[in-house]
Design an enzyme around this catalytic site. Sequence first.
Site, PDB file in Angstrom:
ATOM      1  N   ARG A  88      42.828  41.311  42.859  1.00  0.00           N
ATOM      2  CA  ARG A  88      43.673  40.129  42.633  1.00  0.00           C
ATOM      3  C   ARG A  88      43.154  39.297  41.464  1.00  0.00           C
ATOM      4  O   ARG A  88      43.933  38.706  40.724  1.00  0.00           O
ATOM      5  CB  ARG A  88      43.779  39.263  43.890  1.00  0.00           C
ATOM      6  CG  ARG A  88      44.556  39.910  45.014  1.00  0.00           C
ATOM      7  CD  ARG A  88      45.988  40.286  44.588  1.00  0.00           C
ATOM      8  NE  ARG A  88      46.632  41.147  45.539  1.00  0.00           N
ATOM      9  CZ  ARG A  88      46.800  42.460  45.406  1.00  0.00           C
ATOM     10  NH1 ARG A  88      46.352  43.087  44.346  1.00  0.00           N
ATOM     11  NH2 ARG A  88      47.424  43.156  46.316  1.00  0.00           N
ATOM     12  N   GLU A  91      44.203  41.224  38.478  1.00  0.00           N
ATOM     13  CA  GLU A  91      45.634  40.969  38.314  1.00  0.00           C
ATOM     14  C   GLU A  91      45.866  39.561  37.744  1.00  0.00           C
ATOM     15  O   GLU A  91      46.683  39.369  36.843  1.00  0.00           O
ATOM     16  CB  GLU A  91      46.317  41.110  39.680  1.00  0.00           C
ATOM     17  CG  GLU A  91      47.802  40.862  39.681  1.00  0.00           C
ATOM     18  CD  GLU A  91      48.370  41.005  41.082  1.00  0.00           C
ATOM     19  OE1 GLU A  91      49.343  41.763  41.217  1.00  0.00           O
ATOM     20  OE2 GLU A  91      47.851  40.363  42.025  1.00  0.00           O
ATOM     21  N   SER A 114      32.191  29.662  28.051  1.00  0.00           N
ATOM     22  CA  SER A 114      30.944  30.332  28.397  1.00  0.00           C
ATOM     23  C   SER A 114      30.907  30.717  29.873  1.00  0.00           C
ATOM     24  O   SER A 114      31.336  29.957  30.740  1.00  0.00           O
ATOM     25  CB  SER A 114      29.758  29.413  28.095  1.00  0.00           C
ATOM     26  OG  SER A 114      28.553  30.014  28.509  1.00  0.00           O
TER      27      SER A 114
END
EC number: 4.2.1.104
Length: 147
Positions: A88, A91, A114
């Site tokens: 996920r 995704e 960063s």
Amino acid sequence: MSRLEVTEKIVATKVAKGLKWSDIAAKVGLSKEWTTAACLGQMTLTKEQAGIVGEIFSLSDAEQKWLMVVPYKGSLPTTVPTDPLIYRFYELVSVYGTTFKELIHEEFGDGIMSAIDFKMDLQREPHPAGDRVSITMSGKFLPYKTY
């Protein structure tokens, strides 16, 4: 013994003892997010921190030394993750990555966020339709320099 074997021992001991990352972090004196990453082999512990973790997980001196070695960070396999939760995030970056990039560049200019000068906070957020996961990430903006 390798760092991976030490990590596997830590996870197995955590499960066997029924420990929580937040409780481990409290003993180490750091955030649950950073402590978890360190125990999973992604961060470097000081000798004192490694000693505390070693005591919690019954690690030998040799195993504790692995916790003080700078790891190969981001060492997950390079294929698409198969674990549903990790997928996920993959995704999420696939869908919103360009949006993150555009909005960060619009706000800060050309550069990066960063992951070294970075902190993260993960909390449960009660919601009438079902609890939500709230993750706050804060990373220093690093502009690209001309030369």
